[in-house]
Design an enzyme around this catalytic site. Sequence first.
Site: not given
Length: 528
Positions: A263, A281
Amino acid sequence: MTTQPKVLISDKMDPRAAAIFRERGIQVDEITGKTPEELAAIVGDYDGLAIRSSTKVTPKILAAATSLKVVGRAGIGVDNVDIPAATARGVVVMNTPFGNSITTAEHAIALLFALARQLPEADASTQAGKWEKNRFMGVEVTGKTLGLIGAGNIGSIVASRALGLRMKVVAFDPFLSPERAVEIGVEKVELDELLRRADFITLHTPLTDQTRNILSRENIAKTKKDVRIVNCARGGLIDEAALKDALDSGQIAGAALDVFETEPATASPLFGTPGFISTPHLGASTNEAQVNVAIQVAEQMSDFLLLGGVTNAINVPSLSAEEAPRLKPYMALAEKLGSLVGQLARGSIAGLSIETEGAAAELNMKPITGAVLAGYMRVHSDTVNMVNAPFLAKERGLDVREVRHDREGDYHTLVRVTAHTQAGDRAVAGTLFGNAAPRLTELFGVKVEADLAGDMLYIVNEDAPGFIGRLGTTLGEAGINIGTFHLGRIDAGGEAVLLLSVDEPVGAEVVARIEQLPGVKQVRPLKF
């Protein structure tokens, strides 16, 4: 005159956090968006540092933070804090592990519905001017089986919502007791059964060595055809390449990920795959969750700075200043024994008994129990510590018993940890060498004198001539050096237990080679 504590809020946070600090008599500055160099230049003036995910608390920042006593993370993950470096400098690290539980659970349910009714694809098609009513044939969730991988705080909330939708819920969680399963309305099953039965699967477990790729290519192949999978927990729990292949082949009908192995996930082979939904997220991204974690971190840090109270600390136990020096070596021993049980005990563990005798029986058992539970549960969770481990054990229905013995044994002080499993009781025990160094004295009924440190190898084998030579040859051929060697047995010619310390981790390939040696019954790498 007592100096007023000072706190720096270095990431954007709900303004109620600063208000709480000021109400409690703590000076607070909100200075966000600084580079690491700029932060290092100013952090030395502060007793506390309140952060979210943007600020990286590195050894360089900690070295510059000469007055720092506590770092408070408004949220669960502390990947952006160097915990060992903070501990070495005496800085307490706190998080707020339960402030966004409802928000994350609701996001998982939202993604479940989005998969069931193909909402993103239908929205894109309709807004493109099409009217493909017959193209998007969804499925009902009523009457379907939801499989929870992880039934802790968030998982139990998801279960309650799913039960309200008239779903059946099965759960796999090594810490979930049968009694707790009944309490939250789920059926406790092993992972293979969950994969075989579930129409939907949601993951709610931390990322550890034991849970990494828990949905591996092999396990994905065991799932019910047309299953739909949701992950709002941690990236790395699913083999993303295998997930892509399973979507392409039709084994999996749909998957929704809020978290990724890397990420920010600006590129992924999964993007554009039919049946795949992704969000950036967002599990904790609601107004309520942001307020909750901000309030909690401010209250926890204030209690610590003003009163010495420790809540949700990652790297220190809840101890008084008077107890700490005497209890410290016992807690180190207890944590190692708990870790050993967690790494070796097999099957469903209904409870743990923690016994002390000799000098250990005169001490406050709560920190010792917390250390055992932290060591035991840390095998499966990267956020467990001696403060929150008892809470997590209670939440999962793990029966924990504390027993003091007045009797005098073979050692002047002894701690014994017994795991109560379906296969019977499995006990380990240890003492302190020179009142300071933890030493293992008993392992599942076998007397053993061993240190527990670093990388180790546990082997159960038939007590027969030639085995040790064959083992040494196998490890030597793999380039693995043996540090220490500890052997115990009940009777000559029976079963022997071997504990080796090695200079590097023993990989799966070497473990497989050892398992093929004549007389070997069990091999397990250990890490302390």
